[in-house]
Enzyme design. Sequence first.
Site, PDB file in Angstrom:
ATOM      1  N   LYS A 172       0.836  -1.205   0.000  1.00 31.18           N
ATOM      2  CA  LYS A 172       0.000   0.000   0.000  1.00 31.18           C
ATOM      3  C   LYS A 172       0.874   1.260   0.000  1.00 31.18           C
ATOM      4  O   LYS A 172       2.063   1.201   0.332  1.00 31.18           O
ATOM      5  CB  LYS A 172      -0.904  -0.002   1.231  1.00 31.18           C
ATOM      6  CG  LYS A 172      -0.140   0.086   2.536  1.00 31.18           C
ATOM      7  CD  LYS A 172      -1.055  -0.191   3.720  1.00 31.18           C
ATOM      8  CE  LYS A 172      -0.284  -0.005   5.014  1.00 31.18           C
ATOM      9  NZ  LYS A 172      -0.926  -0.689   6.137  1.00 31.18           N
ATOM     10  N   ARG A 220     -11.117   0.491  14.384  1.00 31.82           N
ATOM     11  CA  ARG A 220     -11.102   1.141  13.075  1.00 31.82           C
ATOM     12  C   ARG A 220     -11.937   0.263  12.149  1.00 31.82           C
ATOM     13  O   ARG A 220     -13.094  -0.015  12.456  1.00 31.82           O
ATOM     14  CB  ARG A 220      -9.636   1.313  12.633  1.00 31.82           C
ATOM     15  CG  ARG A 220      -9.415   2.313  11.538  1.00 31.82           C
ATOM     16  CD  ARG A 220      -7.928   2.455  11.184  1.00 31.82           C
ATOM     17  NE  ARG A 220      -7.375   1.234  10.621  1.00 31.82           N
ATOM     18  CZ  ARG A 220      -6.131   1.114  10.145  1.00 31.82           C
ATOM     19  NH1 ARG A 220      -5.310   2.151  10.186  1.00 31.82           N
ATOM     20  NH2 ARG A 220      -5.695  -0.018   9.648  1.00 31.82           N
ATOM     21  N   TYR A 275      14.639  31.666   4.546  1.00 34.04           N
ATOM     22  CA  TYR A 275      13.404  32.277   5.058  1.00 34.04           C
ATOM     23  C   TYR A 275      13.451  32.437   6.571  1.00 34.04           C
ATOM     24  O   TYR A 275      13.900  31.538   7.285  1.00 34.04           O
ATOM     25  CB  TYR A 275      12.205  31.388   4.737  1.00 34.04           C
ATOM     26  CG  TYR A 275      11.759  31.396   3.293  1.00 34.04           C
ATOM     27  CD1 TYR A 275      11.389  32.571   2.656  1.00 34.04           C
ATOM     28  CD2 TYR A 275      11.682  30.197   2.582  1.00 34.04           C
ATOM     29  CE1 TYR A 275      10.961  32.558   1.343  1.00 34.04           C
ATOM     30  CE2 TYR A 275      11.240  30.178   1.267  1.00 34.04           C
ATOM     31  CZ  TYR A 275      10.882  31.356   0.646  1.00 34.04           C
ATOM     32  OH  TYR A 275      10.455  31.338  -0.641  1.00 34.04           O
ATOM     33  N   MET A 318      10.446  24.930  -0.180  1.00 33.05           N
ATOM     34  CA  MET A 318       9.668  23.979  -0.983  1.00 33.05           C
ATOM     35  C   MET A 318      10.548  23.173  -1.935  1.00 33.05           C
ATOM     36  O   MET A 318      10.359  21.977  -2.106  1.00 33.05           O
ATOM     37  CB  MET A 318       8.595  24.747  -1.764  1.00 33.05           C
ATOM     38  CG  MET A 318       7.538  23.869  -2.389  1.00 33.05           C
ATOM     39  SD  MET A 318       6.291  24.852  -3.241  1.00 33.05           S
ATOM     40  CE  MET A 318       5.427  25.628  -1.878  1.00 33.05           C
TER      41      MET A 318
HETATM   42  C1  PLP Z   1      -0.242  -1.433   6.964  1.00 27.13           C
HETATM   43  C2  PLP Z   1      -0.850  -2.678   7.466  1.00 27.13           C
HETATM   44  C3  PLP Z   1      -0.048  -3.760   7.859  1.00 27.13           C
HETATM   45  C4  PLP Z   1       1.466  -3.685   7.917  1.00 27.13           C
HETATM   46  O1  PLP Z   1       1.883  -3.039   9.091  1.00 27.13           O
HETATM   47  P1  PLP Z   1       3.442  -2.838   9.405  1.00 27.13           P
HETATM   48  O2  PLP Z   1       3.513  -2.279  10.766  1.00 27.13           O
HETATM   49  O3  PLP Z   1       3.945  -1.875   8.386  1.00 27.13           O
HETATM   50  O4  PLP Z   1       4.059  -4.168   9.269  1.00 27.13           O
HETATM   51  C5  PLP Z   1      -0.692  -4.928   8.223  1.00 27.13           C
HETATM   52  N1  PLP Z   1      -2.040  -5.015   8.208  1.00 27.13           N
HETATM   53  C6  PLP Z   1      -2.834  -3.985   7.873  1.00 27.13           C
HETATM   54  C7  PLP Z   1      -4.309  -4.129   7.909  1.00 27.13           C
HETATM   55  C8  PLP Z   1      -2.267  -2.787   7.491  1.00 27.13           C
HETATM   56  O5  PLP Z   1      -3.053  -1.756   7.157  1.00 27.13           O
END
Ligand code: PLP
Length: 383
Positions: free
Chosen positions: A43, A141, A273, A321
């Site tokens: 992801k 969640r 800045y 930036m």
């Molecule tokens: C991101 C995620 C993981 C991985 O977590 P890490 O701490 O990066 O290993 C596992 N399960 C779900 C549902 C996640 O969203």
Amino acid sequence: MANSNSETQRPTWAEINLDNLANNFNTIRNRVGPNITVMPMLKANAYGHGAVQCARRLSAEGANWFGVALPEEGVELREAGIAQQILCLGGFWQEQADICIQRGLTPVVFRVDMVDQLNQFALAAGRVVNVHIKVDTGMGRLGVRFDQLGEFLLAIENRSNIWIDGLLTHFAAADDSACQPLTLLQIQRFNDAVELLRQRGHRPTHLHLANSAAIFGQRDAWGNMVRPGGSLYGLWRDVWPLSIREPDLEPIMSLHSRIILLKRVPPGETIGYGCTFEASRPSLIATLPIGYHDGYIRGLSNRAHVVVRGTYAPVVGRVSMDFTLIDVTDVAGVEVGDPVMLLGRSGDLSITAEDLARIVGTISYEVTCGISNRVPRHFKSKT
Ligand SMILES: *Cc1c(COP(=O)(O)O)cnc(C)c1O
């Protein structure tokens, strides 16, 4: 994803070491053994490392499942030719049920209407769709609350074109030994949920709970599939309990730029800045073409170091930036065009994502995720 070695681009890039990625993957695989499926989490563009390239290398190493958050991310992998199973851990948005089916993405479900929608499209397509049900055992969640799972299963009964292929949950604090009672409670609730599913006649193939922290710290939470993210990318020093011995995991991202301007600044003058840095001596200041839009966080102003010609040089003045200033007064022989390492290891010198994270008050994940698309990724591997 930008990926180019073009000489026509500004000299700012992230290097991604795919051999380290493969080694980390194999370290995790060896840790859990041959009977547990390792599902790399890709992801957020593989936490900023480049999802497609990481998926290709991990496929070559034998990965047969990948995890993404969004169906869009799954589609990106499919368009790049990734044929492995892909689990969409964030479920799907209303209009995306059909996309999941057409692209062969396995959605995580946690609402009855999601299952209904999938079932409708699956019926129309004459297909049976695999889903993984997420149960919320204490994270609060995503997921069906553990105490409402029975009701949920009743509500989705007789959806002819849905197959429950997996059950999962997610830990709130597997990385925090102070929260160990919650983690143990989550494991217990998950085991109860598995039992309930079986009583109702379901036979989920995949049972999974573990993120990186649980893979390395909570052996009874492996199920038959694990979901490493950070550990795969060599990020762990700031998200694991200190009780876990140092694992054999290497970072895979380093961040680089080059000096595009050198100037002498007399004592008493300020730079950047907000006049936040005043030269206290005759100084040599170098400009780097990287700034906070690239993910070199503004909070690093006057606080981080970089490596140039084998020595640390401090970031001075505000990170802006597009540009960052460093003090190279003490760097012998420094020249325009010299490479500068902002993240990574060079000999004995290292700057980790955890180091930068600590400075700005976040975790390493946010540092690598934050390296923007303006920074091309250069993928390196020996094989
Ligand atoms: C991101 C995620 C993981 C991985 O977590 P890490 O701490 O990066 O290993 C596992 N399960 C779900 C549902 C996640 O969203």
